[in-house]
Design a protein around this motif. Sequence first.
Motif, mmCIF file in Angstrom:
data_model
loop_
_atom_site.group_PDB
_atom_site.id
_atom_site.type_symbol
_atom_site.label_atom_id
_atom_site.label_comp_id
_atom_site.label_asym_id
_atom_site.label_seq_id
_atom_site.Cartn_x
_atom_site.Cartn_y
_atom_site.Cartn_z
ATOM 1 N N LEU A 50 0.757 -1.114 0.198
ATOM 2 C CA LEU A 50 -0.060 -0.146 -0.101
ATOM 3 C C LEU A 50 0.844 1.189 0.017
ATOM 4 N N LEU A 109 0.701 4.330 -2.640
ATOM 5 C CA LEU A 109 0.352 5.785 -2.401
ATOM 6 C C LEU A 109 1.344 6.639 -2.579
ATOM 7 N N ASN A 155 -7.490 -4.565 3.120
ATOM 8 C CA ASN A 155 -6.966 -4.715 2.129
ATOM 9 C C ASN A 155 -7.437 -6.330 1.610
ATOM 10 N N ILE A 199 -10.365 -1.809 0.084
ATOM 11 C CA ILE A 199 -9.408 -1.423 -0.941
ATOM 12 C C ILE A 199 -8.379 -2.878 -1.322
ATOM 13 N N ALA A 213 -4.477 -2.915 -2.550
ATOM 14 C CA ALA A 213 -3.061 -2.539 -2.862
ATOM 15 C C ALA A 213 -2.649 -3.008 -4.192
ATOM 16 N N LEU A 246 -8.453 2.879 -3.582
ATOM 17 C CA LEU A 246 -7.460 3.968 -3.131
ATOM 18 C C LEU A 246 -7.590 5.489 -3.093
#
Length: 373
Positions: A78, A82, A244, A269, A271, A277
């Motif tokens: 993740l 990001l 996740n 979410i 990843a 996201l």
Amino acid sequence: MSSLEEKLTEIEDEIRRTAYNKATQGHIGRLKAKLAVLRLEREARAKGKGGGVGYGVRKSGHATVGLVGYPSVGKSTLLNRLTAAESATGAYDFTTISIIPGMLRWGGASIQILDMPGLVPGAAKGRGRGREVLSVVRSVDLIVFLIDPEHLDLGALVRELEGAGVRINDRPPRIVLQRGERGGLTVSSTVRLTHLAGGLAPSIAREFGLHNGSIVLREDASVDQLIDVLAGNRVYVSAILAVNKSELLAPGERLRLVREVQPFRPLFISARTGDGLDELIAGIGNALRFIRIYVKPPGRPADRDEPVILRQGDTVGELLRRLPTDLQQGFRAAQVWGRSARFPGQTVGRDHALADEDVVTVVVARGSTRAVA
Ligand SMILES: Nc1nc2c(ncn2[C@@H]2O[C@H](COP(=O)(O)OP(=O)(O)OP(=O)(O)O)[C@@H](O)[C@H]2O)c(=O)[nH]1
Ligand SMILES: [Mg+2]
């Protein structure tokens, strides 16, 4: 196991074994106080041994967010998604063994994201890199709890942090504590007490070695809240929850999970695929409660392209810290237009709390206003 750990386990067991009712209320309260005192002792010993040294991270950006979760839930994957960071990922536990920072841009703000080693039950006792991770968690502005379909137990994670003095999505108790030298201990309250009635408060205070001073309870506080104030090293951190690997979850599991983790509202979410996201980034931005302040040089329009990013509740004083030093030193007053101003162009001092999208002109000494470069 040291005798301190033995004592801790013993008391933890006794609290678990004792049914809570009117008759046992006082006994459990005192046990909880003993436990808290022993935990403080454990922390003090760990510090004495130099635990945590070299594990600190330099904070940067407008706010710092910690990714907290069990091993292998995808924290590093993740972080890499990001931010521009490259934290090693792997299909085995404890891939990450130190704190890895990355920077996320959000609406003019820079948000530092910290990837950390996975947390396991017993972390506060020193399991894994537990103690070091917990000490970093204490310093962040926001926790993002990450769980995955194989590690859905959020409760154990939260309890681990609570054991380490982290209070999540909570506020400090309305209890005013003053230590004294002599004269005994007085306890008073401004409301009727239901949890700490019948002399329980002073007996808990004595467990902490507090024999002189005063305690004023301004709410119907619980035993735990009084202990938090007596222990004095609690931190209050906000947190959001993301699930996740949610592409692996069956729809029915999602619904069950939403009910289970209340009052959290989980964001689903992935990843790996990138799903959810954008919502997570928006969720982080909202939880950090950023406000945008437009600085207006006198006689010129406000700079709307590059707001100064502050947090809700921040004052003119905080704004000044982000501006050139001659403005800080020469500060005489500020003029404010926007939601925090009672009327357009109101003159305010350093303590004035600003609001999102306020326009501010800094007035410097010697009667002259200076243009902000
Ligand atoms: N299916 C799926 N797998 C993922 C996802 N995100 C990460 N993974 C996999 O999960 C495993 C663990 O990922 P990491 O990012 O290393 O997990 P971590 O939480 O940083 O683990 P530690 O550093 O050991 O605590 C890797 O094999 C990843 O490829 C996802 O969204 N979906
Ligand atoms: Mg990792």
